[in-house]
Design a protein around this motif. Sequence first.
Motif, PDB file in Angstrom:
ATOM      1  N   ALA A 181      25.995  13.060 -39.499  1.00 36.02           N
ATOM      2  CA  ALA A 181      26.843  11.941 -39.939  1.00 36.02           C
ATOM      3  C   ALA A 181      26.526  11.562 -41.385  1.00 36.02           C
ATOM      4  CB  ALA A 181      26.664  10.740 -39.015  1.00 36.02           C
ATOM      5  N   LEU A 182      25.250  11.584 -41.751  1.00 35.47           N
ATOM      6  CA  LEU A 182      24.863  11.297 -43.136  1.00 35.47           C
ATOM      7  C   LEU A 182      25.373  12.388 -44.077  1.00 35.47           C
ATOM      8  CD1 LEU A 182      21.209  10.056 -42.585  1.00 35.47           C
ATOM      9  CD2 LEU A 182      23.205   8.672 -43.221  1.00 35.47           C
ATOM     10  N   PHE A 183      25.260  13.634 -43.646  1.00 31.79           N
ATOM     11  CA  PHE A 183      25.785  14.736 -44.454  1.00 31.79           C
ATOM     12  C   PHE A 183      27.304  14.596 -44.634  1.00 31.79           C
ATOM     13  CE2 PHE A 183      22.104  17.669 -43.064  1.00 31.79           C
ATOM     14  CZ  PHE A 183      21.387  17.395 -44.220  1.00 31.79           C
ATOM     15  N   CYS A 184      27.997  14.128 -43.600  1.00 30.85           N
ATOM     16  CA  CYS A 184      29.450  13.922 -43.690  1.00 30.85           C
ATOM     17  C   CYS A 184      29.792  12.841 -44.713  1.00 30.85           C
ATOM     18  CB  CYS A 184      30.027  13.555 -42.326  1.00 30.85           C
ATOM     19  SG  CYS A 184      30.082  14.931 -41.167  1.00 30.85           S
ATOM     20  N   THR A 185      29.039  11.756 -44.707  1.00 27.66           N
ATOM     21  CA  THR A 185      29.261  10.682 -45.679  1.00 27.66           C
ATOM     22  C   THR A 185      29.076  11.208 -47.099  1.00 27.66           C
ATOM     23  OG1 THR A 185      28.543   9.012 -44.095  1.00 27.66           O
ATOM     24  CG2 THR A 185      28.461   8.395 -46.426  1.00 27.66           C
ATOM     25  N   ALA A 186      28.014  11.965 -47.303  1.00 23.46           N
ATOM     26  CA  ALA A 186      27.746  12.531 -48.630  1.00 23.46           C
ATOM     27  C   ALA A 186      28.814  13.540 -49.032  1.00 23.46           C
ATOM     28  CB  ALA A 186      26.369  13.182 -48.648  1.00 23.46           C
ATOM     29  N   ALA A 187      29.255  14.373 -48.102  1.00 25.69           N
ATOM     30  CA  ALA A 187      30.269  15.380 -48.400  1.00 25.69           C
ATOM     31  C   ALA A 187      31.612  14.738 -48.739  1.00 25.69           C
ATOM     32  CB  ALA A 187      30.431  16.329 -47.202  1.00 25.69           C
ATOM     33  N   GLU A 188      31.961  13.695 -48.011  1.00 26.18           N
ATOM     34  CA  GLU A 188      33.207  12.980 -48.300  1.00 26.18           C
ATOM     35  C   GLU A 188      33.156  12.377 -49.702  1.00 26.18           C
ATOM     36  OE1 GLU A 188      36.044   9.439 -46.465  1.00 26.18           O
ATOM     37  OE2 GLU A 188      34.221   9.994 -45.402  1.00 26.18           O
ATOM     38  N   ALA A 189      32.035  11.777 -50.053  1.00 22.22           N
ATOM     39  CA  ALA A 189      31.879  11.195 -51.391  1.00 22.22           C
ATOM     40  C   ALA A 189      31.940  12.279 -52.464  1.00 22.22           C
ATOM     41  CB  ALA A 189      30.563  10.427 -51.480  1.00 22.22           C
ATOM     42  N   HIS A 226      36.239   9.419 -41.918  1.00 16.17           N
ATOM     43  CA  HIS A 226      34.855   9.821 -41.636  1.00 16.17           C
ATOM     44  C   HIS A 226      34.709  10.403 -40.225  1.00 16.17           C
ATOM     45  CE1 HIS A 226      30.506   9.878 -41.867  1.00 16.17           C
ATOM     46  NE2 HIS A 226      30.493   9.305 -40.679  1.00 16.17           N
ATOM     47  N   GLU A 227      35.311   9.754 -39.248  1.00 11.99           N
ATOM     48  CA  GLU A 227      35.179  10.228 -37.864  1.00 11.99           C
ATOM     49  C   GLU A 227      35.806  11.613 -37.682  1.00 11.99           C
ATOM     50  OE1 GLU A 227      33.351   9.026 -35.345  1.00 11.99           O
ATOM     51  OE2 GLU A 227      32.658   7.578 -36.831  1.00 11.99           O
ATOM     52  N   GLU A 228      36.936  11.849 -38.344  1.00 12.34           N
ATOM     53  CA  GLU A 228      37.575  13.168 -38.259  1.00 12.34           C
ATOM     54  C   GLU A 228      36.703  14.237 -38.901  1.00 12.34           C
ATOM     55  OE1 GLU A 228      42.226  12.709 -38.639  1.00 12.34           O
ATOM     56  OE2 GLU A 228      41.175  11.299 -39.961  1.00 12.34           O
ATOM     57  N   ILE A 229      36.107  13.899 -40.026  1.00  8.02           N
ATOM     58  CA  ILE A 229      35.210  14.838 -40.700  1.00  8.02           C
ATOM     59  C   ILE A 229      34.011  15.142 -39.812  1.00  8.02           C
ATOM     60  CG2 ILE A 229      33.643  15.131 -42.671  1.00  8.02           C
ATOM     61  CD1 ILE A 229      35.711  13.400 -44.298  1.00  8.02           C
ATOM     62  N   LEU A 244      34.954  17.486 -36.910  1.00  8.28           N
ATOM     63  CA  LEU A 244      35.082  18.871 -37.386  1.00  8.28           C
ATOM     64  C   LEU A 244      33.716  19.470 -37.704  1.00  8.28           C
ATOM     65  CD1 LEU A 244      38.135  18.518 -39.801  1.00  8.28           C
ATOM     66  CD2 LEU A 244      38.072  19.895 -37.709  1.00  8.28           C
ATOM     67  N   ALA A 245      32.875  18.714 -38.375  1.00  7.29           N
ATOM     68  CA  ALA A 245      31.550  19.200 -38.765  1.00  7.29           C
ATOM     69  C   ALA A 245      30.681  19.499 -37.546  1.00  7.29           C
ATOM     70  CB  ALA A 245      30.871  18.195 -39.685  1.00  7.29           C
ATOM     71  N   GLU A 246      30.802  18.688 -36.503  1.00  5.34           N
ATOM     72  CA  GLU A 246      30.044  18.946 -35.273  1.00  5.34           C
ATOM     73  C   GLU A 246      30.423  20.302 -34.703  1.00  5.34           C
ATOM     74  OE1 GLU A 246      29.215  14.451 -33.559  1.00  5.34           O
ATOM     75  OE2 GLU A 246      31.053  15.469 -32.963  1.00  5.34           O
ATOM     76  N   THR A 247      31.712  20.594 -34.698  1.00  2.00           N
ATOM     77  CA  THR A 247      32.185  21.877 -34.184  1.00  2.00           C
ATOM     78  C   THR A 247      31.708  23.027 -35.057  1.00  2.00           C
ATOM     79  OG1 THR A 247      34.137  20.823 -33.244  1.00  2.00           O
ATOM     80  CG2 THR A 247      34.249  23.203 -33.580  1.00  2.00           C
ATOM     81  N   LEU A 248      31.853  22.873 -36.375  1.00  3.96           N
ATOM     82  CA  LEU A 248      31.466  23.940 -37.303  1.00  3.96           C
ATOM     83  C   LEU A 248      29.969  24.220 -37.302  1.00  3.96           C
ATOM     84  CD1 LEU A 248      33.690  22.920 -40.332  1.00  3.96           C
ATOM     85  CD2 LEU A 248      33.906  25.034 -38.998  1.00  3.96           C
ATOM     86  N   SER A 249      29.177  23.173 -37.175  1.00  2.00           N
ATOM     87  CA  SER A 249      27.728  23.320 -37.297  1.00  2.00           C
ATOM     88  C   SER A 249      27.029  23.587 -35.973  1.00  2.00           C
ATOM     89  CB  SER A 249      27.128  22.063 -37.921  1.00  2.00           C
ATOM     90  OG  SER A 249      27.238  20.968 -37.029  1.00  2.00           O
ATOM     91  N   GLY A 250      27.719  23.291 -34.876  1.00  2.00           N
ATOM     92  CA  GLY A 250      27.068  23.415 -33.574  1.00  2.00           C
ATOM     93  C   GLY A 250      25.911  22.437 -33.431  1.00  2.00           C
ATOM     94  N   ALA A 255      35.322  18.713 -46.561  1.00  2.69           N
ATOM     95  CA  ALA A 255      34.197  17.795 -46.342  1.00  2.69           C
ATOM     96  C   ALA A 255      33.393  18.222 -45.117  1.00  2.69           C
ATOM     97  CB  ALA A 255      34.695  16.361 -46.197  1.00  2.69           C
ATOM     98  N   ALA A 256      34.081  18.639 -44.054  1.00  2.00           N
ATOM     99  CA  ALA A 256      33.386  19.096 -42.847  1.00  2.00           C
ATOM    100  C   ALA A 256      32.612  20.381 -43.125  1.00  2.00           C
ATOM    101  CB  ALA A 256      34.388  19.317 -41.714  1.00  2.00           C
ATOM    102  N   LEU A 257      33.199  21.298 -43.883  1.00  5.15           N
ATOM    103  CA  LEU A 257      32.508  22.528 -44.244  1.00  5.15           C
ATOM    104  C   LEU A 257      31.264  22.236 -45.078  1.00  5.15           C
ATOM    105  CD1 LEU A 257      35.632  24.696 -45.077  1.00  5.15           C
ATOM    106  CD2 LEU A 257      33.900  25.290 -43.365  1.00  5.15           C
TER     107      LEU A 257
END
Length: 116
Positions: free
Chosen positions: A24-32, A2-5, A8-14, A55-57
Amino acid sequence: MHEEILTLAETLSGASEDETQTLALFCTAAEALWRRRLRGGVTPEECREAFLCAAALEAAAAMAQSRGGAVHFTAGDVSVTETDGGQTAAALRREAERLMEPYAAGDGFAVLGVRG
């Protein structure tokens, strides 16, 4: 994972500091979502790099979508930023699908035939 995702997502989304909790909630949902989409017998660890990126994308796409076509504006020293969240989100999701294609089951959509 989760932390790695999230990183990455922070970088991609700005994402700003104010958006981190939402992201962080979007990351949890994307991983699932991507865990559910994996073909039978495939684990996230077997396709780790693709899984993390997908998942990060997906999370970054959700963040872009949530921003909508918002326009950011500052009056002092004028700065205007217009975003098209829909196009950005679609492009990010296409890339996630492309990365996971070898590992993911279909999304349930199929065209069987058209009589003409």
